[in-house]
Design an enzyme around this catalytic site. Sequence first.
Site, mmCIF file in Angstrom:
data_model
loop_
_atom_site.group_PDB
_atom_site.id
_atom_site.type_symbol
_atom_site.label_atom_id
_atom_site.label_comp_id
_atom_site.label_asym_id
_atom_site.label_seq_id
_atom_site.Cartn_x
_atom_site.Cartn_y
_atom_site.Cartn_z
ATOM 1 N N GLN A 135 -3.240 10.905 14.702
ATOM 2 C CA GLN A 135 -2.227 9.855 14.887
ATOM 3 C C GLN A 135 -1.257 10.249 15.990
ATOM 4 O O GLN A 135 -0.576 11.270 15.896
ATOM 5 C CB GLN A 135 -1.474 9.657 13.563
ATOM 6 C CG GLN A 135 -0.320 8.683 13.620
ATOM 7 C CD GLN A 135 0.318 8.493 12.258
ATOM 8 O OE1 GLN A 135 -0.346 8.541 11.235
ATOM 9 N NE2 GLN A 135 1.622 8.283 12.234
ATOM 10 N N TYR A 137 1.864 9.252 17.344
ATOM 11 C CA TYR A 137 3.127 8.512 17.242
ATOM 12 C C TYR A 137 4.292 9.322 17.805
ATOM 13 O O TYR A 137 4.873 8.982 18.817
ATOM 14 C CB TYR A 137 3.418 8.170 15.776
ATOM 15 C CG TYR A 137 2.740 6.934 15.224
ATOM 16 C CD1 TYR A 137 1.705 6.297 15.895
ATOM 17 C CD2 TYR A 137 3.137 6.397 14.007
ATOM 18 C CE1 TYR A 137 1.080 5.174 15.376
ATOM 19 C CE2 TYR A 137 2.524 5.272 13.467
ATOM 20 C CZ TYR A 137 1.496 4.666 14.156
ATOM 21 O OH TYR A 137 0.891 3.562 13.632
ATOM 22 N N SER A 170 -1.150 15.989 13.576
ATOM 23 C CA SER A 170 -1.983 16.689 12.596
ATOM 24 C C SER A 170 -3.459 16.552 12.945
ATOM 25 O O SER A 170 -3.943 15.456 13.254
ATOM 26 C CB SER A 170 -1.741 16.119 11.190
ATOM 27 O OG SER A 170 -0.397 16.308 10.806
ATOM 28 N N GLU A 253 -0.208 4.140 5.057
ATOM 29 C CA GLU A 253 -0.144 5.585 4.803
ATOM 30 C C GLU A 253 0.499 5.874 3.455
ATOM 31 O O GLU A 253 0.182 6.865 2.802
ATOM 32 C CB GLU A 253 0.660 6.262 5.920
ATOM 33 C CG GLU A 253 0.771 7.773 5.777
ATOM 34 C CD GLU A 253 1.571 8.406 6.901
ATOM 35 O OE1 GLU A 253 1.457 9.619 7.097
ATOM 36 O OE2 GLU A 253 2.322 7.672 7.595
ATOM 37 N N ASN A 374 13.879 10.916 5.537
ATOM 38 C CA ASN A 374 14.581 10.284 4.413
ATOM 39 C C ASN A 374 15.656 9.321 4.894
ATOM 40 O O ASN A 374 15.873 8.263 4.297
ATOM 41 C CB ASN A 374 15.204 11.367 3.524
ATOM 42 C CG ASN A 374 14.203 11.932 2.534
ATOM 43 O OD1 ASN A 374 13.000 11.769 2.684
ATOM 44 N ND2 ASN A 374 14.704 12.614 1.511
ATOM 45 N N GLU A 375 16.340 9.691 5.970
ATOM 46 C CA GLU A 375 17.401 8.831 6.483
ATOM 47 C C GLU A 375 16.835 7.484 6.947
ATOM 48 O O GLU A 375 17.408 6.413 6.681
ATOM 49 C CB GLU A 375 18.131 9.523 7.643
ATOM 50 C CG GLU A 375 18.962 10.730 7.229
ATOM 51 C CD GLU A 375 18.133 11.993 6.999
ATOM 52 O OE1 GLU A 375 18.685 12.986 6.506
ATOM 53 O OE2 GLU A 375 16.919 11.967 7.309
#
Length: 392
Positions: A135, A137, A170, A253, A374-375
Amino acid sequence: MAADATGPAAEPGAAFRAEVRDWLVSRLTGDFAALAGTGGPGREHENLDLRAEWERELGAGGWIGLGWPESAGGRGADIAEQVVFFEEYARAGGPGRLSHIGEYLLAPTLVAFGTEAQRRRFLPPIAAATEFWCQGYSEPDAGSDLAAVRTRAVRDGAQWRITGQKVWTSLAHIADWCFVLARTDPDASRHRGLSYLLVPMRQPGVQVRPITQLTGTSEFNEVFFDDAVTDAENIVGEPGDGWRVATGTLAFERGVATLGQQLGFARELDEVLRAGRDSGAYDDPVWRDAAADAWIGLQTLRHHALRTLGTPPGELPGVEASVAKLLWATWHQRLGELAMDALGPAATLADGGLSAAQRLFLFSRADTIYGGSNEIQRNIIADRLLGRVPRG
């Protein structure tokens, strides 16, 4: 206390469960027996060649694309059957999957947004595990803020030419293809002007450099595109439609694939509980309470996933996907801390390499960052869910 995250709620029938279990038991033997329990978080470097062979075994058995619609070459399994597969795979000690990016991210994206020609070209090799994906991104200056990507792609006749850098990619070192979010309209800002391209990795214009992690391994990579090319038809959606497609991939995902992840979490929790008993930490009521909270948290993850996995094939999960990511990332990070507390002072020593508990702790520090921090998830939840609540 047992960390098993399975239960009767997801049982679609004993016959299917027996089929899955018998197949796995009969195949995870011989050379494949060495794969049991390998390749998990922080251990993705283990047995790559043998795990690739295992993926092809899964493909030949029809277990890749289990939940894809039959029209896309899948088995059209319902959610309950997919849950059973993940449960039995975890029980059998199935290794970390090498094809998950293609199977669980790209494939549903092509079902939802791709052309029929793209589905015919790319889905069969994913199902057979003859092509692996990564991926493209994140970038050095565009991690969770994907709208800021600078990798550019320029149309040149029958091809796109791609130049730029991706990071934290990854499995890029084994991937045959990469789905790349690139800017195709340099005059457009932020979310506009992005496109979603399918780019072959094995070409002169692509360079992969491993990034050594805290665990000492190199699952992640940085990828450089230097005038790399892909055919013009390898764009998913229209030019400039990349943001919609890319966010769709992120939603997939966090869909059914999270169940497999949770079964891996259950194994890790079992290991932490054993470590606590061996070290005597289990006798400490404070540690034992924290262990009980971890077990409760795992059940919460499971039931949230089961409650929100009713999205029909080809449709995007809702804001629940962001809730799930926020839940599991925080839970897994705390499990790593619990593992360190179980080891006590020994947690600071690494004679002869990292233990499973140490690797868990170090790897989980990134959980609240990758896949959307998380933000960012809190912003999505606030905007798409809480923002609908009338103010007054």
